[in-house]
Design a protein around this motif. Structure first.
Motif, PDB file in Angstrom:
ATOM      1  N   ASP A  50       0.819  -1.205   0.000  1.00  0.00           N
ATOM      2  CA  ASP A  50       0.000   0.000   0.000  1.00  0.00           C
ATOM      3  C   ASP A  50       0.861   1.267   0.000  1.00  0.00           C
ATOM      4  N   VAL A  51       1.906   1.273   0.811  1.00  0.00           N
ATOM      5  CA  VAL A  51       2.808   2.436   0.862  1.00  0.00           C
ATOM      6  C   VAL A  51       3.463   2.648  -0.502  1.00  0.00           C
ATOM      7  N   ALA A  52       3.939   1.570  -1.118  1.00  0.00           N
ATOM      8  CA  ALA A  52       4.588   1.676  -2.431  1.00  0.00           C
ATOM      9  C   ALA A  52       3.598   2.121  -3.504  1.00  0.00           C
ATOM     10  N   ALA A  53       2.370   1.612  -3.430  1.00  0.00           N
ATOM     11  CA  ALA A  53       1.355   1.983  -4.425  1.00  0.00           C
ATOM     12  C   ALA A  53       1.046   3.470  -4.373  1.00  0.00           C
ATOM     13  N   TRP A  54       0.883   4.004  -3.161  1.00  0.00           N
ATOM     14  CA  TRP A  54       0.607   5.434  -3.042  1.00  0.00           C
ATOM     15  C   TRP A  54       1.816   6.257  -3.462  1.00  0.00           C
ATOM     16  N   ALA A  55       3.026   5.749  -3.221  1.00  0.00           N
ATOM     17  CA  ALA A  55       4.235   6.463  -3.650  1.00  0.00           C
ATOM     18  C   ALA A  55       4.304   6.561  -5.165  1.00  0.00           C
ATOM     19  N   SER A  56       3.791   5.554  -5.873  1.00  0.00           N
ATOM     20  CA  SER A  56       3.807   5.630  -7.336  1.00  0.00           C
ATOM     21  C   SER A  56       2.975   6.805  -7.828  1.00  0.00           C
ATOM     22  N   LEU A  57       1.873   7.096  -7.135  1.00  0.00           N
ATOM     23  CA  LEU A  57       1.046   8.254  -7.507  1.00  0.00           C
ATOM     24  C   LEU A  57       1.643   9.565  -7.033  1.00  0.00           C
ATOM     25  N   GLU A  58       1.939   9.611  -5.736  1.00  0.00           N
ATOM     26  CA  GLU A  58       2.332  10.873  -5.108  1.00  0.00           C
ATOM     27  C   GLU A  58       3.758  11.304  -5.448  1.00  0.00           C
ATOM     28  N   ASP A  59       4.678  10.358  -5.478  1.00  0.00           N
ATOM     29  CA  ASP A  59       6.084  10.711  -5.700  1.00  0.00           C
ATOM     30  C   ASP A  59       6.501  10.645  -7.164  1.00  0.00           C
ATOM     31  N   LEU A  60       5.908   9.707  -7.916  1.00  0.00           N
ATOM     32  CA  LEU A  60       6.312   9.528  -9.307  1.00  0.00           C
ATOM     33  C   LEU A  60       5.319  10.112 -10.305  1.00  0.00           C
ATOM     34  N   GLY A  61       4.144  10.492  -9.834  1.00  0.00           N
ATOM     35  CA  GLY A  61       3.139  11.049 -10.733  1.00  0.00           C
ATOM     36  C   GLY A  61       2.559  10.040 -11.698  1.00  0.00           C
ATOM     37  N   ALA A  62       2.512   8.774 -11.311  1.00  0.00           N
ATOM     38  CA  ALA A  62       1.969   7.737 -12.183  1.00  0.00           C
ATOM     39  C   ALA A  62       0.475   7.948 -12.394  1.00  0.00           C
ATOM     40  N   PRO A  63      -0.042   7.616 -13.580  1.00  0.00           N
ATOM     41  CA  PRO A  63      -1.474   7.764 -13.826  1.00  0.00           C
ATOM     42  C   PRO A  63      -2.310   6.672 -13.152  1.00  0.00           C
ATOM     43  N   LEU A  64      -1.667   5.566 -12.786  1.00  0.00           N
ATOM     44  CA  LEU A  64      -2.270   4.458 -12.052  1.00  0.00           C
ATOM     45  C   LEU A  64      -1.238   3.965 -11.050  1.00  0.00           C
ATOM     46  N   ARG A  65      -1.701   3.381  -9.963  1.00  0.00           N
ATOM     47  CA  ARG A  65      -0.756   2.808  -9.000  1.00  0.00           C
ATOM     48  C   ARG A  65      -0.109   1.579  -9.633  1.00  0.00           C
ATOM     49  N   LEU A  66       1.215   1.537  -9.586  1.00  0.00           N
ATOM     50  CA  LEU A  66       1.974   0.410 -10.124  1.00  0.00           C
ATOM     51  C   LEU A  66       3.117   0.105  -9.169  1.00  0.00           C
ATOM     52  N   VAL A  67       3.232  -1.157  -8.796  1.00  0.00           N
ATOM     53  CA  VAL A  67       4.292  -1.599  -7.902  1.00  0.00           C
ATOM     54  C   VAL A  67       4.941  -2.842  -8.498  1.00  0.00           C
ATOM     55  N   ILE A  68       6.243  -2.818  -8.583  1.00  0.00           N
ATOM     56  CA  ILE A  68       7.024  -3.970  -9.033  1.00  0.00           C
ATOM     57  C   ILE A  68       7.626  -4.620  -7.790  1.00  0.00           C
ATOM     58  N   VAL A  69       7.453  -5.921  -7.663  1.00  0.00           N
ATOM     59  CA  VAL A  69       7.971  -6.649  -6.508  1.00  0.00           C
ATOM     60  C   VAL A  69       9.207  -7.423  -6.958  1.00  0.00           C
ATOM     61  N   ALA A  70      10.312  -7.195  -6.260  1.00  0.00           N
ATOM     62  CA  ALA A  70      11.574  -7.832  -6.637  1.00  0.00           C
ATOM     63  C   ALA A  70      12.319  -8.333  -5.406  1.00  0.00           C
ATOM     64  N   GLU A  71      13.188  -9.272  -5.638  1.00  0.00           N
ATOM     65  CA  GLU A  71      14.084  -9.782  -4.600  1.00  0.00           C
ATOM     66  C   GLU A  71      15.444  -9.118  -4.802  1.00  0.00           C
ATOM     67  N   VAL A  72      15.915  -8.429  -3.789  1.00  0.00           N
ATOM     68  CA  VAL A  72      17.248  -7.810  -3.855  1.00  0.00           C
ATOM     69  C   VAL A  72      18.034  -8.251  -2.631  1.00  0.00           C
ATOM     70  N   SER A  73      19.336  -8.255  -2.759  1.00  0.00           N
ATOM     71  CA  SER A  73      20.173  -8.620  -1.623  1.00  0.00           C
ATOM     72  C   SER A  73      20.240  -7.451  -0.647  1.00  0.00           C
ATOM     73  N   ARG A  74      20.523  -7.758   0.574  1.00  0.00           N
ATOM     74  CA  ARG A  74      20.633  -6.694   1.586  1.00  0.00           C
ATOM     75  C   ARG A  74      21.772  -5.732   1.237  1.00  0.00           C
ATOM     76  N   SER A  75      22.774  -6.208   0.523  1.00  0.00           N
ATOM     77  CA  SER A  75      23.878  -5.322   0.147  1.00  0.00           C
ATOM     78  C   SER A  75      23.462  -4.313  -0.921  1.00  0.00           C
ATOM     79  N   GLU A  76      22.330  -4.557  -1.588  1.00  0.00           N
ATOM     80  CA  GLU A  76      21.821  -3.648  -2.618  1.00  0.00           C
ATOM     81  C   GLU A  76      20.745  -2.710  -2.087  1.00  0.00           C
ATOM     82  N   SER A  77      20.529  -2.740  -0.777  1.00  0.00           N
ATOM     83  CA  SER A  77      19.506  -1.880  -0.190  1.00  0.00           C
ATOM     84  C   SER A  77      19.959  -1.394   1.179  1.00  0.00           C
ATOM     85  N   GLU A  78      19.441  -0.233   1.527  1.00  0.00           N
ATOM     86  CA  GLU A  78      19.769   0.368   2.822  1.00  0.00           C
ATOM     87  C   GLU A  78      18.513   1.059   3.349  1.00  0.00           C
TER      88      GLU A  78
END
Length: 144
Positions: A50-78
């Motif tokens: 839900d947080v990511a979906a709203w961020a797609s609208l509010e932060d990215l200006g997307a015309p529809l909520r879109l969320v991509i779900v991915a697996e990343v290593s902890r070393s690739e995220s902080e």
């Protein structure tokens, strides 16, 4: 680590090319767990989606909520608690092999998405009642 990444439909060609380098995603993080009294993995995933979906609208200006779900290593995220308790800064590209699925509004949600992004509380309420549609990773290229 499973990360929910806000996106815009016009980014789909880049997402499916393996060249996508999103700067921010959302995940079940320590700061989020400090705020939510739940150990239900499904409930926590719904919160992050839900947080990511709203961020797609509010932060990215997307015309529809879109969320991509991915697996990343902890070393690739902080963790990025300065942005949100669930936010994580991402480094590097998201290979297509790391993408698990996507969630996106149906086209009919466009008016409510636009209204919600413009601050219309009634549109935001209607949009919040809509379920995001789930798409397998193999279907993402056809969403744009």
């Amino acid at each position: 680590m499973r990360v929910y990444i806000p996106a815009r439909p016009d980014q789909i060609p880049t997402i499916t090319s393996g060249m996508w380098e999103p700067p921010l995603g959302f995940a079940v993080t320590g700061p989020l767990l400090d705020l939510i009294d739940s150990d239900d993995d499904d409930e926590l995933a719904e919160v992050v989606l839900d947080v990511a979906a709203w961020a797609s609208l509010e932060d990215l200006g997307a015309p529809l909520r879109l969320v991509i779900v991915a697996e990343v290593s902890r070393s690739e995220s902080e963790a990025a608690p300065d942005v949100s308790p669930a936010a994580v800064r991402l480094t590097g590209r998201i290979p297509t092999s790391a993408i698990a699925c996507a969630f996106m509004d149906e086209a009919e949600a466009g008016d409510d998405a636009a209204g919600a992004a413009a601050g219309d509380e009634d549109a935001a309420d209607r949009l919040a009642e809509r379920d995001l549609l789930w798409y397998d990773a193999s279907e993402i290229a056809h969403l744009g």
